[in-house]
Design a protein around this motif. Sequence first.
Motif, PDB file in Angstrom:
ATOM      1  N   LYS A  10      35.873  25.037  -0.672  1.00 34.74           N
ATOM      2  CA  LYS A  10      37.317  25.405  -0.264  1.00 34.74           C
ATOM      3  C   LYS A  10      37.790  26.077  -1.209  1.00 34.74           C
ATOM      4  O   LYS A  10      37.514  26.279  -2.328  1.00 34.74           O
ATOM      5  CB  LYS A  10      37.963  24.177   0.287  1.00 34.74           C
ATOM      6  CG  LYS A  10      37.436  23.267   1.379  1.00 34.74           C
ATOM      7  CD  LYS A  10      38.416  22.226   1.729  1.00 34.74           C
ATOM      8  CE  LYS A  10      37.953  21.411   2.820  1.00 34.74           C
ATOM      9  NZ  LYS A  10      39.074  20.546   3.174  1.00 34.74           N
ATOM     10  N   HIS A  24      33.977  18.401  -2.532  1.00 35.81           N
ATOM     11  CA  HIS A  24      33.781  19.959  -2.180  1.00 35.81           C
ATOM     12  C   HIS A  24      33.987  20.480  -3.683  1.00 35.81           C
ATOM     13  O   HIS A  24      34.443  20.010  -4.345  1.00 35.81           O
ATOM     14  CB  HIS A  24      34.944  20.411  -1.179  1.00 35.81           C
ATOM     15  CG  HIS A  24      35.247  19.665  -0.133  1.00 35.81           C
ATOM     16  ND1 HIS A  24      34.725  19.455   1.130  1.00 35.81           N
ATOM     17  CD2 HIS A  24      36.355  19.042   0.182  1.00 35.81           C
ATOM     18  CE1 HIS A  24      35.261  18.814   1.968  1.00 35.81           C
ATOM     19  NE2 HIS A  24      36.335  18.300   1.434  1.00 35.81           N
ATOM     20  N   GLU A  76      29.545   9.298  14.255  1.00 37.18           N
ATOM     21  CA  GLU A  76      29.869  10.090  13.137  1.00 37.18           C
ATOM     22  C   GLU A  76      31.559   9.482  13.059  1.00 37.18           C
ATOM     23  O   GLU A  76      32.423  10.239  13.174  1.00 37.18           O
ATOM     24  CB  GLU A  76      30.035  11.490  13.351  1.00 37.18           C
ATOM     25  CG  GLU A  76      30.661  12.483  12.465  1.00 37.18           C
ATOM     26  CD  GLU A  76      30.348  12.413  10.883  1.00 37.18           C
ATOM     27  OE1 GLU A  76      29.276  11.681  10.635  1.00 37.18           O
ATOM     28  OE2 GLU A  76      31.273  12.536  10.021  1.00 37.18           O
ATOM     29  N   TRP A  77      31.523   8.055  12.911  1.00 36.22           N
ATOM     30  CA  TRP A  77      32.804   7.654  12.510  1.00 36.22           C
ATOM     31  C   TRP A  77      33.970   7.993  13.348  1.00 36.22           C
ATOM     32  O   TRP A  77      33.900   8.092  14.668  1.00 36.22           O
ATOM     33  CB  TRP A  77      33.446   7.948  11.013  1.00 36.22           C
ATOM     34  CG  TRP A  77      32.196   7.864  10.027  1.00 36.22           C
ATOM     35  CD1 TRP A  77      31.382   8.474   9.403  1.00 36.22           C
ATOM     36  CD2 TRP A  77      31.761   6.554   9.574  1.00 36.22           C
ATOM     37  NE1 TRP A  77      30.488   7.859   8.548  1.00 36.22           N
ATOM     38  CE2 TRP A  77      30.657   6.576   8.613  1.00 36.22           C
ATOM     39  CE3 TRP A  77      32.142   5.163   9.983  1.00 36.22           C
ATOM     40  CZ2 TRP A  77      29.999   5.675   8.020  1.00 36.22           C
ATOM     41  CZ3 TRP A  77      31.385   4.078   9.240  1.00 36.22           C
ATOM     42  CH2 TRP A  77      30.458   4.275   8.512  1.00 36.22           C
ATOM     43  N   GLN A 103      26.407   3.272  11.169  1.00 37.59           N
ATOM     44  CA  GLN A 103      26.374   4.550  11.867  1.00 37.59           C
ATOM     45  C   GLN A 103      25.109   4.653  12.669  1.00 37.59           C
ATOM     46  O   GLN A 103      24.886   5.315  13.809  1.00 37.59           O
ATOM     47  CB  GLN A 103      26.289   5.754  11.085  1.00 37.59           C
ATOM     48  CG  GLN A 103      27.601   6.028  10.278  1.00 37.59           C
ATOM     49  CD  GLN A 103      27.609   7.206   9.637  1.00 37.59           C
ATOM     50  OE1 GLN A 103      27.214   7.240   8.376  1.00 37.59           O
ATOM     51  NE2 GLN A 103      28.036   8.425  10.031  1.00 37.59           N
ATOM     52  N   GLU A 147      23.291  13.153  -0.233  1.00 35.56           N
ATOM     53  CA  GLU A 147      23.564  13.715   1.102  1.00 35.56           C
ATOM     54  C   GLU A 147      23.973  15.230   1.201  1.00 35.56           C
ATOM     55  O   GLU A 147      24.706  15.573   0.285  1.00 35.56           O
ATOM     56  CB  GLU A 147      24.960  13.086   1.793  1.00 35.56           C
ATOM     57  CG  GLU A 147      24.838  11.369   2.070  1.00 35.56           C
ATOM     58  CD  GLU A 147      26.083  11.115   2.745  1.00 35.56           C
ATOM     59  OE1 GLU A 147      26.887  11.682   3.423  1.00 35.56           O
ATOM     60  OE2 GLU A 147      26.279   9.873   2.690  1.00 35.56           O
ATOM     61  N   ASN A 185      29.456   4.049  -1.597  1.00 30.57           N
ATOM     62  CA  ASN A 185      29.516   5.242  -0.962  1.00 30.57           C
ATOM     63  C   ASN A 185      30.784   6.140  -0.810  1.00 30.57           C
ATOM     64  O   ASN A 185      31.550   5.444   0.013  1.00 30.57           O
ATOM     65  CB  ASN A 185      28.817   5.307   0.147  1.00 30.57           C
ATOM     66  CG  ASN A 185      28.594   6.896   1.040  1.00 30.57           C
ATOM     67  OD1 ASN A 185      27.682   7.706   0.525  1.00 30.57           O
ATOM     68  ND2 ASN A 185      29.520   7.287   1.887  1.00 30.57           N
ATOM     69  N   GLU A 186      31.026   6.995  -1.715  1.00 28.21           N
ATOM     70  CA  GLU A 186      32.207   7.970  -1.697  1.00 28.21           C
ATOM     71  C   GLU A 186      33.681   7.222  -1.690  1.00 28.21           C
ATOM     72  O   GLU A 186      34.194   6.900  -0.737  1.00 28.21           O
ATOM     73  CB  GLU A 186      32.346   8.559  -0.275  1.00 28.21           C
ATOM     74  CG  GLU A 186      30.945   9.427   0.050  1.00 28.21           C
ATOM     75  CD  GLU A 186      31.112  10.493   0.922  1.00 28.21           C
ATOM     76  OE1 GLU A 186      31.862  10.110   2.117  1.00 28.21           O
ATOM     77  OE2 GLU A 186      30.228  11.533   1.259  1.00 28.21           O
ATOM     78  N   HIS A 208      28.625   0.931   2.305  1.00 21.53           N
ATOM     79  CA  HIS A 208      28.983   2.392   2.954  1.00 21.53           C
ATOM     80  C   HIS A 208      29.989   1.976   4.084  1.00 21.53           C
ATOM     81  O   HIS A 208      29.810   2.087   5.465  1.00 21.53           O
ATOM     82  CB  HIS A 208      27.794   3.017   3.616  1.00 21.53           C
ATOM     83  CG  HIS A 208      27.832   4.394   3.683  1.00 21.53           C
ATOM     84  ND1 HIS A 208      27.077   5.497   3.357  1.00 21.53           N
ATOM     85  CD2 HIS A 208      28.709   5.053   4.606  1.00 21.53           C
ATOM     86  CE1 HIS A 208      27.011   6.634   3.764  1.00 21.53           C
ATOM     87  NE2 HIS A 208      28.246   6.425   4.635  1.00 21.53           N
TER      88      HIS A 208
END
Length: 502
Positions: free
Chosen positions: A340, A262, A460-461, A45, A405, A194-195, A148
């Motif tokens: 959400k 979330h 941003e991807w 990024q 983050e 990451n994620e 990442h």
Amino acid sequence: MSEERNMWAQAKQATFAQLTGSGFAVKNLKLPPDFVWGAATAAYQIEGGASQDGKGKSIWDIYSHLEPSRTNGENADITCDHYNRIDEDVKLMKSLGMDTYRFSMAWSRIIPQGGRHDPVNEAGISFYNRLIDALLAHDITPSVTLYHWDVPQALYDRYKAFLNTTEFRADYERYARLCFTRFGDRVKSWVTFNEPYIISIFGHLNGSLAPGHCLEASTDTKTEPWRVGHTIILSHASVVQIYANEFQLSQNGKISIVLNGHFYEPHDATKKADIDAAQLRLEFYIGWFGDPIFLGKDYPASMKEYLGARLPSFTPEDLKLLKDTYSINGFYGMNHYSTKFVRQLTTPAEEDDWTRNIEESSVNNKGEEIGPASSMPWLRIAPGGFRKMLNWVWDRYRLPILVTENGCPCPGEADLRVAIDDQFRQRYIGLYLDSISQAIYEDGVKVEGYYVWSLMDNFEWSSGYGPRYGIVHVDFDTLKRTPKNSAYYLQTTFQERRKDVA
Ligand code: GBH
């Protein structure tokens, strides 16, 4: 609530105009004296230098050049040009008072072809050496994420990367071992991946992130995302074991993984099915990785039951590895942005359903929104959900949490004045910091630090350069960096906080 609370939080019911104003600092934000703050970034990024000094291509170099474009017609060949500006960028961090900086290393810069028998690129190593040394020279603690999202394209071409557990794991072990060997004398905080949820679902199911696998012929979206997740879990555990056995005694660092998610609230708070759905959605999002990695156990029972043979099984040997390694993880890395509502659907699910037939929404059954929307419709200000998320993770895993983050893009931020006086972001950050304070002092959760996403506006991807998440503005024509008011807000907040505890 005592006066020690963040003043913005006390004004929650007031209008937006009353809440905001430049130069406003959280005078009484209460946080532990050793609580650290900083910013986070990811190699693809911000670095640019896409083929400088022998860097190999990653899946993102390929994905961002596809025709028709999947990334808003943009790529990160240059992006912030951080590769050529580390001195300037580290000075900037220092001037904003950051204690720590979370960044990722590009695997294909270090091993251009990625594999365990492929050559090492010394120029890539020396770039990260210079970055680490510059940070340490400015008293900024580096935290390194090994992965990442940018696997070397060569590994995808050879064996489809994450889809081949045995091959990927062996190649990743070599890459990690190399990084510990070359950087571990100075890097004391490591993140393996990451994620993993995003890698599995967004990269291999709905295809909105590289490699966009589902768009290729002969893919099986019923099983492949779960295979990818399985590969990540086992590769993580192996590398944690390698770190513990070969490096930790002499290097004395910490290692873990970063999970995102979330928080979920029931769509209809009076309906048992929706209340259960909120818990189940968290298990399918976070428990998927968290239970094997942090509890040393099998996947959550709810997942095994619903997914059946779609979910890979752990062998007795795998389970032993998970059991032997779970307690080595030194923290829980949490990426969190928003909350959400969820409701349990009763109509039949798709064959490749990954949600347990649970639908997410920003609005509940009474027509109430979960919070004001940023420029991304899913990302809304919902600090109450953050506090509950910190509690959920602490109750389940009992590990000190590092918020790795958190942040947002402001509505209307294409306008430079909105970007610089980023009131929406300042309000978001103020409220989310206050949630951390409440989780610590009112709920007894252990939280050790906060990284804002992101240090500066970046690629941003799949959204390209549209959404701006930085606390520093980047003009992508001139590459000039200008701190936004949120940067000064954070600087002042943490300065004031320090004075309060001194
Ligand atoms: C993080 O991912 C990344 O680590 C970082 O690189 C990225 O720049 C940053 O966040 C900002 O996006 O749930 O279907 O409504 C966050 C992953 C992407 C997860 C957007 C939630 C929302 C779409 N998030 N996604 S949805």
